[in-house]
Design a protein around this motif. Structure first.
Motif, short mmCIF file in Angstrom:
data_model
loop_
_atom_site.label_atom_id
_atom_site.label_comp_id
_atom_site.label_asym_id
_atom_site.label_seq_id
_atom_site.Cartn_x
_atom_site.Cartn_y
_atom_site.Cartn_z
N GLU A 142 15.23 -17.30 12.79
CA GLU A 142 16.43 -18.00 13.16
C GLU A 142 17.46 -18.24 11.88
N LEU A 143 16.75 -18.24 10.72
CA LEU A 143 17.61 -18.51 9.56
C LEU A 143 18.46 -17.38 9.16
N GLY A 144 17.73 -16.19 9.48
CA GLY A 144 18.40 -14.71 9.22
C GLY A 144 19.13 -14.20 10.24
N GLN A 145 18.84 -14.54 11.43
CA GLN A 145 19.56 -13.85 12.76
C GLN A 145 20.55 -14.92 13.44
N LEU A 159 16.19 -13.16 2.97
CA LEU A 159 17.25 -13.68 3.91
C LEU A 159 17.60 -12.10 4.77
N ASN A 160 17.39 -11.14 3.76
CA ASN A 160 17.57 -9.89 4.62
C ASN A 160 16.65 -9.52 5.33
N ALA A 161 15.33 -9.78 4.67
CA ALA A 161 14.08 -9.78 5.54
C ALA A 161 14.22 -10.43 6.93
N ALA A 162 14.41 -11.63 6.85
CA ALA A 162 14.75 -12.37 7.85
C ALA A 162 15.61 -11.80 8.98
N GLY A 164 27.09 -15.37 10.84
CA GLY A 164 25.62 -15.33 10.70
C GLY A 164 25.33 -16.53 9.85
N ASN A 165 24.15 -17.13 9.94
CA ASN A 165 23.58 -18.05 8.82
C ASN A 165 23.57 -17.55 7.50
N PRO A 166 23.33 -16.26 7.20
CA PRO A 166 23.40 -15.98 5.63
C PRO A 166 24.71 -15.98 5.36
N ASP A 188 0.72 -1.33 -0.08
CA ASP A 188 0.25 -0.09 -0.20
C ASP A 188 0.96 1.30 -0.01
N GLU A 189 1.82 1.42 -0.96
CA GLU A 189 2.63 2.44 -1.31
C GLU A 189 3.45 2.70 -0.03
N GLY A 190 3.86 1.47 0.61
CA GLY A 190 4.85 1.50 1.65
C GLY A 190 4.26 1.63 3.09
N ALA A 191 3.01 2.00 2.97
CA ALA A 191 2.32 2.18 4.28
C ALA A 191 2.47 0.67 5.25
N ASN A 192 2.31 -0.15 4.87
CA ASN A 192 2.37 -1.54 5.62
C ASN A 192 3.77 -2.05 5.50
N THR A 193 4.17 -2.43 6.62
CA THR A 193 5.39 -3.17 6.70
C THR A 193 5.11 -4.38 7.66
N TYR A 194 5.19 -5.37 6.75
CA TYR A 194 4.99 -7.04 7.38
C TYR A 194 6.31 -7.38 8.30
N LEU A 195 5.94 -7.92 9.34
CA LEU A 195 6.91 -8.36 10.46
C LEU A 195 6.98 -9.79 10.51
#
Length: 344
Positions: free
Chosen positions: A179-182, A253-256, A189-191, A163-170
């Motif tokens: 855990e895969l990303g962090q 992976l970056n999102a994780a 780090g796993n990445p 929605d034009e960047g208004a929503n940020t999914y967590l």
């Protein structure tokens, strides 16, 4: 075969001038030029790292090295796909937008489980890569125009989802994706481990498989590759598909790692990836390139960025100035070395 020895002036050893033998000087110079082109970036990386280690106390610490490695992993995965594309003589400007789109799709899909969160960005970004490859290979459109359109389209799709960047999914902290990303393994780090595994696989594919031979052949001379029976169109479609899939994976992976799908990421990443690949020794004209060199190019850019941050008095924009200067020097050096090798 009968070898005929001829007398040479100035006391030159006759054995070195046997008929059919190549001159020693040009051959040695050619090997030196190839060595500089392949490993020049690594030498610069070692020198810059040593200078930074002795100049800044916090540069070589475990935490700083780990942070640099993790932040480099995402760009390196994108650069891996870009390496295949550039070796074929193409270019992919859509990877930055696909990186952002992959992150948003992963965060959105995490509500339906880790499997959806990982497969959705790979499928969507891979489909964009397939379209890019089809338009470049079958319709014979310029890669610059095709991937520029894909860049705009992917960015628009990402904005529509959020929605034009208004929503940020967590992404939930307790999930496997987080855990895969962090998470870390053996201090890294796993990445980073995922990136290293992908680079090993990429090197094997590029150097040890028929597909890798076709990639080099298409970039070296497309018409000659077609006459030799290489599947030119299929090879191009596959490399653009690979580039899209890897960009989507890097975004996921970056999102994780960030635990959210950030919409402002990926701007200019395509230029960073191209810079890293070229600095690593891959020719923009195609036909010659190294997976390991691309990794070195990424690390060099990240080390320069970290050094600028360590200085503190310099703005982060200087990193782009230095990267641009490195890229200009490398392109000039590649052109000069290429002309020398042609004259030998």
């Amino acid at each position: 075969m009968t070898v005929t020895k001829t007398r040479t002036p100035a006391g030159v050893d006759e054995g070195k001038r046997a008929a059919g033998a190549e001159p020693v000087g040009p051959a040695r110079s050619e090997r030196l030029s190839a060595l500089v082109q392949q490993h020049g970036a690594l030498a610069v990386l070692v020198i810059v790292s040593l200078v930074a280690t002795f100049s800044f106390d916090s540069f070589a610490t475990g935490d700083n090295v780990s942070n640099m490695a993790t932040s480099s992993a995402f760009l390196a995965i994108v650069a891996l796909g870009m390496t295949f594309v550039i070796i074929t003589g193409g270019i992919d400007l859509s990877v930055g937008s696909l990186f952002a789109l992959g992150g948003v799709l992963a965060a959105w899909g995490s509500r339906h489980g880790t499997l959806v969160a990982l497969l959705l960005p790979l499928a969507v970004c891979g489909a964009v890569g397939v379209v890019n490859g089809l338009l470049v290979a079958r319709s014979r459109l310029a890669p610059f125009i095709v991937t520029l359109a894909a860049m705009l389209g992917a960015r628009g799709l990402m904005l529509a989802i959020t929605d034009e960047g208004a929503n940020t999914y967590l992404i939930g902290k307790g999930s496997f994706l987080a855990e895969l990303g962090q998470g870390t393994t053996l201090g890294l780090g796993n990445p980073v481990w995922i990136m290293l595994a992908l680079f090993v696989a990429g090197a094997v594919v590029l150097r040890r498989t028929r597909f890798g031979q076709h990639v080099y052949a298409v970039g070296g001379n497309e018409d000659a590759a077609a006459l030799m029976g290489a599947p030119v169109a299929r090879t191009k479609i596959l490399v653009y598909t690979l580039s899209g899939v890897l960009a989507g994976l890097a975004g996921a992976l970056n999102a994780a790692w960030l635990a959210s799908g950030v919409t402002i990421l990926g701007n200019g990443m395509e230029l960073e990836a191209i810079s890293a690949v070229v600095i690593g020794g891959t020719l923009l004209t195609g036909g010659l390139g190294y997976v390991s060199g691309s990794l070195v190019g990424v690390l060099l850019l990240k080390v320069i960025q970290n050094v600028i941050n360590q200085i503190g008095s310099l703005d982060s924009s200087y990193q782009q100035v230095v990267s641009g200067a490195f890229l200009a020097v490398v392109v000039v050096a590649q052109t000069w070395l290429g002309r020398r090798r042609q004259l030998m």
